[in-house]
Write an enzyme that holds these catalytic residues in place. Structure first.
Site, PDB file in Angstrom:
ATOM      1  N   LYS A 159       6.997   4.348  14.409  1.00  0.00           N
ATOM      2  CA  LYS A 159       7.371   3.036  13.800  1.00  0.00           C
ATOM      3  C   LYS A 159       8.273   3.466  12.568  1.00  0.00           C
ATOM      4  O   LYS A 159       8.353   3.053  11.318  1.00  0.00           O
ATOM      5  CB  LYS A 159       6.157   2.626  12.866  1.00  0.00           C
ATOM      6  CG  LYS A 159       6.487   1.098  12.219  1.00  0.00           C
ATOM      7  CD  LYS A 159       5.126   0.446  11.880  1.00  0.00           C
ATOM      8  CE  LYS A 159       5.199  -0.919  11.144  1.00  0.00           C
ATOM      9  NZ  LYS A 159       5.722  -0.840  10.081  1.00  0.00           N
TER      10      LYS A 159
ATOM     11  N   GLN B  22       1.461   4.257   2.104  1.00  0.00           N
ATOM     12  CA  GLN B  22       1.315   4.389   3.399  1.00  0.00           C
ATOM     13  C   GLN B  22       2.695   5.188   3.926  1.00  0.00           C
ATOM     14  O   GLN B  22       3.290   5.557   3.379  1.00  0.00           O
ATOM     15  CB  GLN B  22       1.745   2.873   3.918  1.00  0.00           C
ATOM     16  CG  GLN B  22       3.019   2.515   3.726  1.00  0.00           C
ATOM     17  CD  GLN B  22       2.924   0.962   4.290  1.00  0.00           C
ATOM     18  OE1 GLN B  22       3.648   0.823   5.402  1.00  0.00           O
ATOM     19  NE2 GLN B  22       2.311  -0.126   3.455  1.00  0.00           N
TER      20      GLN B  22
ATOM     21  N   SER C 180       0.663  -1.414   0.004  1.00  0.00           N
ATOM     22  CA  SER C 180       0.116   0.105   0.174  1.00  0.00           C
ATOM     23  C   SER C 180       0.865   1.373  -0.121  1.00  0.00           C
ATOM     24  O   SER C 180       1.961   1.432   0.363  1.00  0.00           O
ATOM     25  CB  SER C 180      -0.720  -0.119   1.233  1.00  0.00           C
ATOM     26  OG  SER C 180      -0.304   0.025   2.402  1.00  0.00           O
TER      27      SER C 180
ATOM     28  N   HIS D 204       3.958   6.066   8.610  1.00  0.00           N
ATOM     29  CA  HIS D 204       3.862   5.862   9.757  1.00  0.00           C
ATOM     30  C   HIS D 204       3.959   7.006  10.479  1.00  0.00           C
ATOM     31  O   HIS D 204       4.802   7.895  10.257  1.00  0.00           O
ATOM     32  CB  HIS D 204       4.967   4.753  10.250  1.00  0.00           C
ATOM     33  CG  HIS D 204       5.166   3.653   9.298  1.00  0.00           C
ATOM     34  ND1 HIS D 204       4.107   2.787   9.067  1.00  0.00           N
ATOM     35  CD2 HIS D 204       6.242   3.129   8.410  1.00  0.00           C
ATOM     36  CE1 HIS D 204       4.541   1.911   8.027  1.00  0.00           C
ATOM     37  NE2 HIS D 204       5.628   2.189   7.712  1.00  0.00           N
TER      38      HIS D 204
ATOM     39  N   HIS E 251       5.365   6.011   1.207  1.00  0.00           N
ATOM     40  CA  HIS E 251       6.062   4.922   0.609  1.00  0.00           C
ATOM     41  C   HIS E 251       5.390   3.714   0.103  1.00  0.00           C
ATOM     42  O   HIS E 251       4.440   3.698   0.829  1.00  0.00           O
ATOM     43  CB  HIS E 251       7.417   4.476   1.423  1.00  0.00           C
ATOM     44  CG  HIS E 251       7.195   3.880   2.823  1.00  0.00           C
ATOM     45  ND1 HIS E 251       6.761   4.813   3.728  1.00  0.00           N
ATOM     46  CD2 HIS E 251       6.630   2.616   3.038  1.00  0.00           C
ATOM     47  CE1 HIS E 251       6.436   3.900   4.782  1.00  0.00           C
ATOM     48  NE2 HIS E 251       6.492   2.501   4.406  1.00  0.00           N
TER      49      HIS E 251
ATOM     50  N   ARG F  75      -2.937   4.192   5.714  1.00  0.00           N
ATOM     51  CA  ARG F  75      -2.767   3.636   4.109  1.00  0.00           C
ATOM     52  C   ARG F  75      -3.910   4.583   3.426  1.00  0.00           C
ATOM     53  O   ARG F  75      -4.805   5.265   3.876  1.00  0.00           O
ATOM     54  CB  ARG F  75      -3.258   2.530   3.937  1.00  0.00           C
ATOM     55  CG  ARG F  75      -2.294   1.266   4.812  1.00  0.00           C
ATOM     56  CD  ARG F  75      -2.631  -0.108   4.607  1.00  0.00           C
ATOM     57  NE  ARG F  75      -2.017  -1.044   5.351  1.00  0.00           N
ATOM     58  CZ  ARG F  75      -2.206  -1.488   6.437  1.00  0.00           C
ATOM     59  NH1 ARG F  75      -3.058  -0.786   7.199  1.00  0.00           N
ATOM     60  NH2 ARG F  75      -1.467  -2.318   7.062  1.00  0.00           N
TER      61      ARG F  75
END
Length: 377
Positions: free
Chosen positions: A132, A107, A105, A109, A264, A283
């Site tokens: 993360k 996405q 996906s 963090h 990314h 996402r």
């Protein structure tokens, strides 16, 4: 193998064998084509693995979504740590192997502050309150989208290949903005507009674009990239994100660090991934999972810095370390030739726990005292 030097006096040993937890998401490679399948199959202790199924990830650590098991006792690593008298019952990092056959996906963090807010407000979606930051180190040729392209580069790609996307974004005025304005606000507005478009309209224009590209008998590398992503997610808004995000290809041993709020998507290949112990992902494309486009648009960093490719800091002729600007983890890569009879692994962080994964070859591991075990791929 899990190292715990600080417990050696209590337990009369300094490492133990672990069994990782594997996931079978649809982006994983099939059967023996998957490195995850191979690693788990070699252990012979994770049940029957089926050749026709996909094996995407191997998790090593104490995260509750996929805790490692201590081979000797069958207990979780967390329970092992609790009962061993360790000063901690969970690891600060999560160590993974990914074997990728299809794009993951689009996405990012969250940073620590946002992770805490998301967990507080939507604990059923964001199930922990940790950040993360992560690093991906290629084991094979590895492709990914990472960070935003420069506005001028986006202008060039849209002018050459993206007439349908230009139309969706409002016409030639978007091209003029990209040509004259290198600022982050223009890029943010374009990404937000794209994420807010009607799904049916996106699918219609994307299909028109792909029909046009398919007629090209000698497609460019960029057109081939669009075709690859579209083949797995036809009609998805994430296909248009290829115009906006940097495309990178890593060779084995090269790595990228993915800090908070950096967009990314991994595309293909095998990699090692190490991160802070969290499973928080926001996402907005190329996924059947929940999309949180509004949160993603607001959290992202829209700077257009080039992607730094890490090659490791050489410690000696056999070992390199990959330093990252976080405290939770550091990755070492050790490659020993057949002629070497003995090698002492440098562990400057020997007051902290570590995980060793053997990917190729065989050797004997010893703590120099009373513990020896055979390593094999």
């Amino acid at each position: 193998f899990f190292f715990f030097d600080q417990l050696q006096d209590k337990m009369n040993k300094s490492f133990t064998i672990l069994r990782g937890h594997h996931n079978q998401y649809q982006w994983g490679r099939v059967g023996s084509e998957s490195l995850v399948y191979h690693i788990q199959n070699v252990s012979g202790k994770v049940g029957e693995l089926k050749q026709e199924e996909r094996y995407s990830e191997l998790w090593m650590g104490t995260h509750p979504n996929g805790p490692s098991i201590v081979d000797e006792s069958g207990d979780s690593l967390s329970k092992f740590l609790q009962e061993s008298g360790a000063p901690f019952d969970k690891l600060p990092f999560l160590f993974k192997v990914l074997s990728i056959d299809k794009p993951l996906s689009i996405q990012a963090h969250p940073d620590k502050k946002l992770a805490e807010e998301l967990h507080k407000n939507s604990p059923h979606i964001y199930k922990d309150d940790n950040h993360k930051p992560e690093m991906a180190c290629a084991l094979t040729p590895f492709e990914a989208l990472c960070g935003f392209r420069k506005n001028s580069d986006i202008h060039s790609l849209l002018s050459a290949f993206g007439a349908e996307l230009v139309e969706l974004l409002g016409g030639n005025s978007i091209l003029k903005q990209l040509q004259t304005d290198n600022g982050e606000e223009t890029l943010k507005n374009i990404f937000a507009t794209l994420m807010e478009l009607d799904d049916k309209l996106v699918s219609e224009k994307e299909n028109q674009m792909m029909e046009r590209i398919t007629l090209n008998e000698k497609p460019s590398d960029f057109e081939n990239l669009l075709k690859y992503v579209h083949s797995h997610f036809p009609g998805d808004v994430g296909v248009f994100c290829v115009f906006l995000l940097n495309y990178i290809k890593l060779q084995p041993g090269q790595a990228i660090f993915l800090g908070p709020n950096l967009p990314h998507a991994y595309l293909s290949g095998n990699c090692i991934e190490c991160m802070a112990c969290s499973d928080n992902v926001v996402r907005a494309g190329l996924t059947p999972k929940l999309r949180d486009a509004n949160t993603l648009c607001n959290m992202l960093e829209y700077n257009q810095s080039p992607v730094d490719v890490l090659t490791g800091n050489i410690i000696d002729e056999y070992c390199s370390s990959y330093s990252v600007p976080v405290n939770e983890f550091i990755l070492y890569r050790v490659s020993i030739n057949d002629s070497l009879k003995k090698y002492s692994m440098p562990r400057p962080e020997n007051d902290y726990p570590a995980i060793l994964l053997t990917l190729k070859g065989k050797a004997t591991l010893s703590n120099g005292d009373n513990q020896t075990v055979n390593l094999k791929e």
